[in-house]
Design a protein around this motif. Structure first.
Motif, mmCIF file in Angstrom:
data_model
loop_
_atom_site.group_PDB
_atom_site.id
_atom_site.type_symbol
_atom_site.label_atom_id
_atom_site.label_comp_id
_atom_site.label_asym_id
_atom_site.label_seq_id
_atom_site.Cartn_x
_atom_site.Cartn_y
_atom_site.Cartn_z
ATOM 1 N N LYS A 128 -3.524 6.156 5.898
ATOM 2 C CA LYS A 128 -2.850 6.038 7.182
ATOM 3 C C LYS A 128 -3.794 5.467 8.224
ATOM 4 C CE LYS A 128 -4.129 10.510 9.092
ATOM 5 N NZ LYS A 128 -3.659 11.813 9.575
ATOM 6 N N SER A 129 -3.232 4.785 9.193
ATOM 7 C CA SER A 129 -3.983 4.318 10.344
ATOM 8 C C SER A 129 -3.737 5.251 11.509
ATOM 9 C CB SER A 129 -3.557 2.904 10.723
ATOM 10 O OG SER A 129 -4.100 1.951 9.844
ATOM 11 N N THR A 130 -4.806 5.565 12.228
ATOM 12 C CA THR A 130 -4.705 6.363 13.448
ATOM 13 C C THR A 130 -4.886 5.422 14.625
ATOM 14 O OG1 THR A 130 -5.562 8.340 12.366
ATOM 15 C CG2 THR A 130 -5.698 8.255 14.766
ATOM 16 N N PHE A 131 -3.951 5.476 15.558
ATOM 17 C CA PHE A 131 -3.949 4.543 16.673
ATOM 18 C C PHE A 131 -4.523 5.182 17.931
ATOM 19 C CE2 PHE A 131 -1.401 0.821 15.399
ATOM 20 C CZ PHE A 131 -1.017 1.238 14.146
ATOM 21 N N GLY A 132 -5.096 4.332 18.767
ATOM 22 C CA GLY A 132 -5.469 4.745 20.105
ATOM 23 C C GLY A 132 -4.244 4.755 21.016
ATOM 24 N N PHE B 17 4.032 2.219 1.311
ATOM 25 C CA PHE B 17 5.034 2.143 2.372
ATOM 26 C C PHE B 17 4.796 3.270 3.366
ATOM 27 C CE2 PHE B 17 6.758 -0.852 -0.375
ATOM 28 C CZ PHE B 17 6.960 -0.301 -1.623
ATOM 29 N N TYR B 18 5.103 2.972 4.611
ATOM 30 C CA TYR B 18 4.798 3.911 5.689
ATOM 31 C C TYR B 18 5.937 3.945 6.709
ATOM 32 C CZ TYR B 18 0.163 2.379 4.015
ATOM 33 O OH TYR B 18 -0.923 2.033 3.245
ATOM 34 N N TRP B 19 6.012 5.067 7.382
ATOM 35 C CA TRP B 19 6.802 5.163 8.604
ATOM 36 C C TRP B 19 5.897 5.696 9.715
ATOM 37 C CZ3 TRP B 19 11.410 3.096 9.560
ATOM 38 C CH2 TRP B 19 12.256 2.810 8.483
ATOM 39 N N TYR B 20 5.986 5.026 10.859
ATOM 40 C CA TYR B 20 5.315 5.446 12.076
ATOM 41 C C TYR B 20 6.380 5.555 13.160
ATOM 42 C CZ TYR B 20 0.694 4.182 10.188
ATOM 43 O OH TYR B 20 -0.460 4.109 9.445
ATOM 44 N N ASN C 157 6.548 6.161 -5.816
ATOM 45 C CA ASN C 157 7.761 6.979 -5.725
ATOM 46 C C ASN C 157 7.537 8.407 -5.274
ATOM 47 O OD1 ASN C 157 9.858 5.120 -6.379
ATOM 48 N ND2 ASN C 157 9.137 5.150 -8.492
ATOM 49 N N GLU C 158 6.465 8.620 -4.555
ATOM 50 C CA GLU C 158 6.291 9.940 -3.976
ATOM 51 C C GLU C 158 5.488 9.857 -2.679
ATOM 52 O OE1 GLU C 158 4.418 12.156 -7.091
ATOM 53 O OE2 GLU C 158 2.420 11.524 -6.506
ATOM 54 N N ILE C 159 5.639 10.888 -1.874
ATOM 55 C CA ILE C 159 4.895 10.954 -0.626
ATOM 56 C C ILE C 159 3.420 11.164 -0.936
ATOM 57 C CG2 ILE C 159 4.488 12.354 1.428
ATOM 58 C CD1 ILE C 159 7.504 12.884 1.528
ATOM 59 N N SER C 160 2.570 10.293 -0.374
ATOM 60 C CA SER C 160 1.140 10.444 -0.589
ATOM 61 C C SER C 160 0.462 11.190 0.557
ATOM 62 C CB SER C 160 0.469 9.085 -0.801
ATOM 63 O OG SER C 160 0.852 8.177 0.197
ATOM 64 N N GLU C 161 1.037 11.080 1.739
ATOM 65 C CA GLU C 161 0.486 11.803 2.884
ATOM 66 C C GLU C 161 1.566 11.928 3.939
ATOM 67 O OE1 GLU C 161 -3.053 9.995 4.423
ATOM 68 O OE2 GLU C 161 -3.516 11.675 5.766
ATOM 69 N N LYS C 162 1.547 13.011 4.686
ATOM 70 C CA LYS C 162 2.495 13.154 5.789
ATOM 71 C C LYS C 162 1.825 13.892 6.931
ATOM 72 C CE LYS C 162 4.658 17.316 3.889
ATOM 73 N NZ LYS C 162 5.938 17.926 3.440
ATOM 74 N N SER C 163 2.323 13.654 8.125
ATOM 75 C CA SER C 163 1.773 14.302 9.296
ATOM 76 C C SER C 163 2.574 15.565 9.606
ATOM 77 C CB SER C 163 1.806 13.353 10.498
ATOM 78 O OG SER C 163 3.141 13.186 10.947
ATOM 79 N N GLU C 164 2.078 16.300 10.600
ATOM 80 C CA GLU C 164 2.768 17.539 10.993
ATOM 81 C C GLU C 164 4.115 17.242 11.636
ATOM 82 O OE1 GLU C 164 -0.186 16.548 11.917
ATOM 83 O OE2 GLU C 164 -0.211 16.282 14.097
#
Lengths: 113, 115
Positions: free
Chosen positions: A100-104, B32-35, B52-59
């Motif tokens: 993941k990229s962390t943005f400013g 693939f990512y969602w921001y 085909n699976e989530i590799s990392e997710k945020s809170e």
């Protein structure tokens, strides 16, 4: 955890003047660093990136950035700003390949005629 | 030049409704990512997806959110029961595997308004 600080919320420069946007990162190892530009209502366009090697990287639209490990900085520069450069600029850091990229928080650039 | 495409560009939905945002990543990309970006705020990572699976997710990516790759080309973000605070621009992104895997290419975004 990685983090990015963009100290300047808003910068105004005159058209034709030089520009430097500051970015400081926090990460233990050598990071992957990026600058993106976002025009109002638009997506994020990658300006340039740094992975390794030459610390001065060239990007699109005449932008360049210099990685300075000693200062944990990756400042964006342009020698002569054009009115079309007015936009929001984001610095981002990634710790790993395809991570993941962390943005400013972003810096809003206004260009005066 | 290949690009990430997103639909819809703008959606207005009532609080509590389900929303699906769709994305077509660049064809040879595998990550693939969602921001998301709340108006006037920074871009925040939601989730990454690989093999085909989530590799990392945020809170932020709680049980109300889910992602799916239903076929070989689409990548979707579902919000099960939208809240007012879900109003934001949602960006899909993708990247290659290998040395270029950390260059993320973003779509134009889907602007979600929850009323």
């Amino acid at each position: 955890a990685q983090s990015v600080t963009q100290p300047d919320i808003h910068i105004t420069v005159s058209e034709g003047a030089s520009l430097e946007l500051r970015c400081n990162y926090s990460y233990g190892a050598t990071p992957y660093l990026f600058w993106y530009v976002q025009s109002p209502g638009q997506g994020l366009q990658l300006l340039l990136k740094y992975f390794s090697g030459d610390t001065l990287v060239q990007g699109i639209k005449g932008f360049e950035a210099e990685f300075k490990r000693s200062q944990s900085s990756f400042n964006l520069r342009k020698p002569s700003v054009h009115w079309s450069d007015a936009a929001e600029y984001f610095c981002a850091v990634a710790a790993t390949n395809a991570g993941k990229s962390t943005f400013g928080d972003g810096t809003t650039l206004t260009v005066k005629p | 030049e290949p690009e990430v495409t997103q639909t819809p560009s703008h959606q207005v939905t009532q609080m509590g409704q389900e929303v699906i945002l769709r994305c077509v990543p660049i064809s040879n990309h595998l990550y693939f990512y969602w921001y998301r970006q709340i108006l006037g705020q920074k871009v925040e990572f939601l989730v990454s997806f690989y093999n085909n699976e989530i590799s990392e997710k945020s809170e932020i990516f709680d049980d109300q959110f889910s992602v799916e790759r239903p076929d070989g080309s689409n990548f979707t973000l579902k919000i099960r029961s939208t809240k007012l605070e879900d109003s934001a621009m949602y960006f899909c992104a993708s990247s290659e595997e290998g040395a270029e895997g950390n260059t993320i290419y973003f779509g134009e975004g889907s602007w979600l308004t929850v009323v």
